[in-house]
Write an enzyme that holds these catalytic residues in place. Structure first.
Site, mmCIF file in Angstrom:
data_model
loop_
_atom_site.group_PDB
_atom_site.id
_atom_site.type_symbol
_atom_site.label_atom_id
_atom_site.label_comp_id
_atom_site.label_asym_id
_atom_site.label_seq_id
_atom_site.Cartn_x
_atom_site.Cartn_y
_atom_site.Cartn_z
ATOM 1 N N ARG A 80 0.988 -1.146 0.070
ATOM 2 C CA ARG A 80 -0.062 0.150 0.078
ATOM 3 C C ARG A 80 0.816 1.126 0.018
ATOM 4 N NH1 ARG A 80 -2.901 2.640 4.971
ATOM 5 N NH2 ARG A 80 -3.903 4.502 3.606
ATOM 6 N N HIS A 124 -3.211 10.915 0.920
ATOM 7 C CA HIS A 124 -2.462 10.745 2.149
ATOM 8 C C HIS A 124 -2.049 11.949 2.752
ATOM 9 C CE1 HIS A 124 -1.166 7.011 4.947
ATOM 10 N NE2 HIS A 124 -0.884 8.234 5.597
ATOM 11 N N GLU A 169 -7.781 8.020 6.439
ATOM 12 C CA GLU A 169 -8.027 8.800 7.807
ATOM 13 C C GLU A 169 -8.694 10.363 7.352
ATOM 14 O OE1 GLU A 169 -4.874 8.712 10.480
ATOM 15 O OE2 GLU A 169 -5.100 6.184 10.341
ATOM 16 N N ASN A 295 -7.575 1.384 9.758
ATOM 17 C CA ASN A 295 -6.458 1.633 10.346
ATOM 18 C C ASN A 295 -6.749 1.510 11.863
ATOM 19 O OD1 ASN A 295 -5.281 2.095 7.848
ATOM 20 N ND2 ASN A 295 -5.097 4.236 8.319
ATOM 21 N N TYR A 297 -4.592 1.104 15.729
ATOM 22 C CA TYR A 297 -3.525 1.113 16.713
ATOM 23 C C TYR A 297 -3.627 0.752 18.306
ATOM 24 C CZ TYR A 297 -1.026 2.944 12.577
ATOM 25 O OH TYR A 297 -0.390 2.856 11.286
ATOM 26 N N GLU A 348 -3.636 -0.485 8.025
ATOM 27 C CA GLU A 348 -2.511 0.069 8.947
ATOM 28 C C GLU A 348 -2.538 -0.760 10.458
ATOM 29 O OE1 GLU A 348 -1.839 4.235 9.223
ATOM 30 O OE2 GLU A 348 -2.046 4.507 7.282
HETATM 31 C C1 FCB Z 1 -1.880 6.946 10.856
HETATM 32 C C2 FCB Z 1 -1.250 7.336 9.605
HETATM 33 C C3 FCB Z 1 -0.176 7.284 9.123
HETATM 34 C C4 FCB Z 1 1.128 6.824 10.353
HETATM 35 C C5 FCB Z 1 0.490 6.133 11.402
HETATM 36 C C6 FCB Z 1 1.237 6.113 12.677
HETATM 37 O O1 FCB Z 1 -2.695 7.896 11.556
HETATM 38 O O2 FCB Z 1 -2.299 7.206 8.484
HETATM 39 O O3 FCB Z 1 0.461 7.838 8.294
HETATM 40 O O4 FCB Z 1 1.441 8.224 10.626
HETATM 41 O O5 FCB Z 1 -0.859 6.710 12.083
#
Ligand code: FCB
Length: 450
Positions: A80, A124, A169, A295, A297, A348
């Site tokens: 990607r 992006h 995002e 995405n 985290y 992500e």
């Molecule tokens: C996301 C972004 C990516 C990167 C990660 C850690 O929000 O899409 O570009 O910065 O976080």
């Protein structure tokens, strides 16, 4: 669930790695590229940690062949990456810069020659500065500019690229870019942020049709950053704040895309800062998608008094984000149960840690390996629960320019030694490659009949 992670996933599951143009390419003034809002923002004193910029970044622009060879070594199915709009239309609209298109043409061909499927993100976050000067995403005209850009790119790459992500995002692009000002272009206004978010979504909806018409093989999606927002205990104010944050962060984007409406509770809270919605906008935004990119985290926990809570038993990454794989599972299940999302890719997921290159030249990152293992296992649980997740992309392939944090946060499974730009595959790279190989072996017909 079987212990062996590799055997959880169906044979056709896609393993990938993700990047973004401004974070890796460098060559910011080469071959006719125009200025982007991130060039301007990072050149403004005080905006990015230690004044870092994307001028050189990982120099992917010149080293893409070497990097794609590493992707191949890893055994990835998909890569990607995003296209820098100012390379294609340096003024945002009008004049097309062929040299910019040629670059992505070469990248796509190199990927295909290595049997790696390109997943292309159109936006992006590197808006041409010329468009920002005319109002940026706050202006409805930027929607038309994005459609023009989508058309040009799809016409050039659409014969070979089948997977398209319109936006990455939109929440961060709007709230951090136009609301808090932590990201480019650095504006601070609630109504600018909601207008920007609305125009990002509208441009997404309009581009879906454009991509499908211009790129015969196109399957189209958008990538949202979604997280689980939880209230700790029975505290009523915590529950209320958690619901409010879930509204702004998750439902504000999911509801218009999958239900054709903005959530009324958030609209009420916004009052005068509600976005400028015109007739037909929500119908365009809710154009059916082929897939949703997610995405994820971390999660957010709200405690008594409505304040974010720190979990003293948990591991936190170098971003100070809690490691909580179940949060990804919860997000994926919710997408099926509440939004009936047809196909999901985790576009992500990954972790920053303070990696150090040892005297032997190696980079060992067991924390990242643990993180990835936990989250990939959570994806596997969702797959087994029947959630239609078709692939997983680690963020990130390379250490890179982490926006306002500059180069201080390392997310890569490949270490980048910035003074020399050497690439050093980390321990997690080898672990991930091993997982992919074991998955292939487990999924091969010989393994199934044997
Ligand atoms: C996301 C972004 C990516 C990167 C990660 C850690 O929000 O899409 O570009 O910065 O976080």
């Amino acid at each position: 669930m079987p212990d062996d992670l590799a055997s959880i996933f169906p044979a056709e599951f896609v393993w990938g790695a993700a990047t973004a143009s401004y974070q890796i390419e460098g060559a910011a003034t080469e071959d006719g590229r125009g200025e982007s809002i991130w060039d301007r923002f990072s050149a403004t004193p005080g905006k990015v940690r230690t004044g870092d910029t994307g001028l050189v970044a990982c120099d992917f622009y010149h080293r893409y062949r070497e990097d794609i060879a590493l992707l191949r070594e890893l055994g990835l199915d998909a890569f990607r990456f995003s296209i820098a709009w100012p390379r294609i239309l340096p003024e945002g609209r009008g004049r097309v810069n062929q040299a910019g298109l040629d670059f992505y043409d070469r990248v796509v061909d190199e990927l295909l020659a290595n049997d790696i499927e390109p997943f292309v993100t159109l936006y992006h976050w590197d808006l041409p500065q010329a468009l920002e000067d005319q109002g940026g995403w706050v202006s409805r005209e930027t929607v038309d500019a994005f459609c023009e850009y989508a058309q040009v790119v799809a016409e050039r790459l659409g014969d070979r690229v089948g997977r398209w992500i319109t936006h990455n995002e939109p929440r961060v692009a709007s709230w951090a870019g136009y609301g808090s000002g932590a990201h480019a272009p650095g504006r601070r206004s609630k109504s600018d942020a909601t207008a920007a978010a609305h125009h990002l979504l509208l441009s997404h909806g309009r581009a879906v049709e454009i991509l499908r018409d211009a790129a015969p093989k196109a399957t189209v999606g958008i990538t949202l950053n979604l997280h689980s927002v939880q209230a700790d205990g029975d505290d009523e104010s915590a529950a209320e704040v958690a619901r409010r944050i879930d509204g702004g962060d998750n439902r504000w984007f999911l509801d218009p895309i999958f239900r054709g409406e903005y959530p009324t509770d958030v609209l009420e809270l916004l009052g005068d800062a509600a976005p400028p919605v015109e007739e037909g906008d929500l119908a365009a935004i809710s154009t059916p998608l082929d897939f949703l990119g997610v995405n994820n985290y971390s999660r957010l926990v709200i405690g008594g008094g409505g304040k974010p809570l720190r979990n003293s038993n948990a591991v936190y990454t170098d971003m100070d984000w809690e490691v909580y794989p179940d949060g990804l599972y919860e997000v994926l299940v919710r997408l099926r149960d509440e939004y009936a999302v047809p196909t999901i890719y985790v576009t992500e997921n990954g972790a920053a840690f303070g990696d150090i290159r040892g005297h032997d030249g190696e980079v060992l990152d067991p924390e990242r390996q643990d993180y990835l293992e936990g989250y990939i296992r959570a994806v596997g649980r969702a797959v087994q629960a029947g959630v239609p997740v078709s692939g997983y992309f680690v963020w990130s392939f390379l250490d890179n320019f982490e926006w306002a944090h500059g180069y201080s946060k390392r997310f890569g499974i490949v270490y980048v030694d910035y003074p020399t730009l050497d690439r050093v595959p980390k321990g997690s790279f080898h672990w991930y490659g091993d997982l992919i190989r074991r998955h292939r072996a487990a999924a091969s017909p010989a393994a199934q009949t044997g």
